[in-house]
Design an enzyme around this catalytic site. Structure first.
Site, mmCIF file in Angstrom:
data_model
loop_
_atom_site.group_PDB
_atom_site.id
_atom_site.type_symbol
_atom_site.label_atom_id
_atom_site.label_comp_id
_atom_site.label_asym_id
_atom_site.label_seq_id
_atom_site.Cartn_x
_atom_site.Cartn_y
_atom_site.Cartn_z
ATOM 1 C CE LYS A 107 -18.374 -2.525 1.208
ATOM 2 N NZ LYS A 107 -17.021 -3.041 0.713
ATOM 3 C CE LYS A 141 -11.319 5.463 4.471
ATOM 4 N NZ LYS A 141 -11.255 4.207 4.979
ATOM 5 C CE LYS A 174 -10.853 -0.039 -3.537
ATOM 6 N NZ LYS A 174 -9.764 -1.010 -3.277
HETATM 7 P P1 AMP Z 1 -10.155 -0.226 0.788
HETATM 8 O O1 AMP Z 1 -9.982 0.501 -0.323
HETATM 9 O O2 AMP Z 1 -11.282 0.244 1.448
HETATM 10 O O3 AMP Z 1 -10.238 -1.607 0.148
HETATM 11 O O4 AMP Z 1 -8.830 -0.359 1.484
HETATM 12 C C1 AMP Z 1 -7.632 -0.842 1.539
HETATM 13 C C2 AMP Z 1 -6.720 -0.382 2.507
HETATM 14 O O5 AMP Z 1 -6.506 0.950 2.633
HETATM 15 C C3 AMP Z 1 -7.369 -0.673 4.062
HETATM 16 O O6 AMP Z 1 -6.154 -1.304 5.119
HETATM 17 C C4 AMP Z 1 -7.992 0.680 4.429
HETATM 18 O O7 AMP Z 1 -7.894 0.854 5.691
HETATM 19 C C5 AMP Z 1 -6.782 1.561 3.770
HETATM 20 N N1 AMP Z 1 -7.261 2.893 3.503
HETATM 21 C C6 AMP Z 1 -8.277 2.746 2.571
HETATM 22 N N2 AMP Z 1 -8.635 4.463 2.128
HETATM 23 C C7 AMP Z 1 -7.905 5.025 3.137
HETATM 24 C C8 AMP Z 1 -7.788 6.461 3.266
HETATM 25 N N3 AMP Z 1 -8.190 7.461 2.693
HETATM 26 N N4 AMP Z 1 -6.634 6.712 4.224
HETATM 27 C C9 AMP Z 1 -6.049 5.779 4.945
HETATM 28 N N5 AMP Z 1 -6.221 4.323 4.690
HETATM 29 C C10 AMP Z 1 -7.022 3.934 3.528
#
Ligand code: AMP
Ligand code: TRP
Length: 326
Positions: free
Chosen positions: A111, A192, A195
């Site tokens: 980051k 993956k 957002k």
């Molecule tokens: P984040 O959106 O990166 O803040 O992630 C929030 C939670 O969602 C974390 O526990 C991530 O591991 C999970 N997560 C985010 N993107 C994915 C994805 N594409 N598939 C599965 N889990 C995800």
């Protein structure tokens, strides 16, 4: 009873990857564990945020968590900044962590690289995360694989503190979900779903219009073969559709694959399964969104419940360190 703690940052709309990979487990964990769930708004501040956007996103995330079935009577749901013990223990843990170990965190490297402004908070981020976890005598932390290193550091800090000042913190375990928990981008199925808005057609949002959800799933990238088989390496697009449908319906992707001989019906059924999953969530969200005062009340109660656990833990740490009681 096992104590589970997890947190999620209010930094954008919740997508299907968050729901299937993480948040659905939060809901099911409630039945077996004493669960504490936190919207980590202080963590969002590690990168610049627009205040009105942060305010709206934090409320929306809390309401989505309620809408998917986090039950505030069963679990503790609260906003991190409402419980000031987090910031205070974070300072103590910053003084427990070494600069060298924070510098090794791959999330910080990723980051900060190339960023115009790198806040000191981005660097000490893992100390705040450790504070979140340790305040609640947490046994188990359900997180994605990307958080494994932060969890290891949390354990190291707890062990170091206990070693220096006497038994104060419970040393937590990570609970990383099994394979299949990763939802991939519908247009670029080797990366993956996320957002970030560089692939709107590849990401499904939990609050998205269901006609648009259906369209995106029907236009999902597959491959030039025709065989439906769960093989994420060789067939990432098809396997992602199978994994999504499986996670949405509580089945196994391999078993689902056996029922298809063409891509068309796979897409139709996957779209239907996702819409079935999202429809009641969106209906509950609409009710909650119509009553922000009701949500504020639930969150205030959640913060009170959280503080009742966090304050005595912080007090233990303060005493162990030799801070003068007041
Ligand atoms: P984040 O959106 O990166 O803040 O992630 C929030 C939670 O969602 C974390 O526990 C991530 O591991 C999970 N997560 C985010 N993107 C994915 C994805 N594409 N598939 C599965 N889990 C995800
Ligand atoms: N760092 C986590 C993430 O980016 C969010 C988080 C903050 C968290 N504090 C936590 C997760 C405590 C689990 C436990 O996803």
């Amino acid at each position: 009873m096992t104590r589970v703690f997890s947190g999620i940052k209010p930094t954008g709309p919740v997508h299907l990857g968050n729901l299937l990979g993480a948040l659905q487990h939060w809901v099911t964990d409630q039945a077996e564990a004493d669960s504490v769930y936190c919207v980590v708004d202080l963590h969002a501040l590690t990168v610049p945020q627009d205040p009105s956007v942060l305010r709206a996103t934090t409320l929306e995330l809390a309401q989505v968590l309620l809408a998917i079935g986090i039950d505030p009577d069963v679990s503790t749901l609260f906003i991190q900044s409402h419980v000031h013990e987090h910031a205070e223990l974070s300072w103590i843990l910053e003084c427990t962590a070494a600069v060298g170990e924070l510098r090794r965190m791959t999330q910080f490297k990723d980051k900060s690289e190339g960023a115009e402004f790198v806040s000191a908070g981005l660097f000490t981020y893992p100390a705040l995360m450790a504070a979140d976890i340790l305040l609640y005598d947490t046994d188990r932390v359900p997180v994605g694989d990307d958080q494994r290193q932060h969890l290891e550091l949390t354990r190291d800090l707890a062990i170091r503190f206990n070693g220096r000042y006497g038994d104060t913190f419970v040393v937590p375990e990570a609970a990383i979900p099994h394979v299949g928990a990763r939802v991939m981008d519908l247009q670029h199925p080797t990366r993956k779903m996320s957002k970030s808005d560089d692939s709107p057609q590849g990401t499904i949002l939990v609050l998205e219009d269901l006609r648009s959800v259906e369209k995106k799933l029907k236009r999902a990238v597959t491959d030039t073969e025709t065989e439906v088989r769960y093989d994420p390496e060789a067939k990432p697009g098809v396997s992602n559709l199978l994994a999504i449908q499986a996670a949405a319906t509580g089945r196994r992707p391999e078993d689902l694959a056996a029922g298809y001989s063409q891509y068309g019906p796979l897409k139709v059924d996957t779209a239907e399964a996702v819409c079935e999953l999202l429809r009641p969530i969106q209906a509950r969200y609409a009710e909650l969104a119509a009553d922000p005062a009701g949500t504020a009340d639930l969150l205030a109660k959640g913060a009170d419940k959280a503080r009742a656990v966090a304050a005595p833990t912080l007090e233990r740490a303060r005493r162990a360190l030799g801070l003068l009681p007041h």
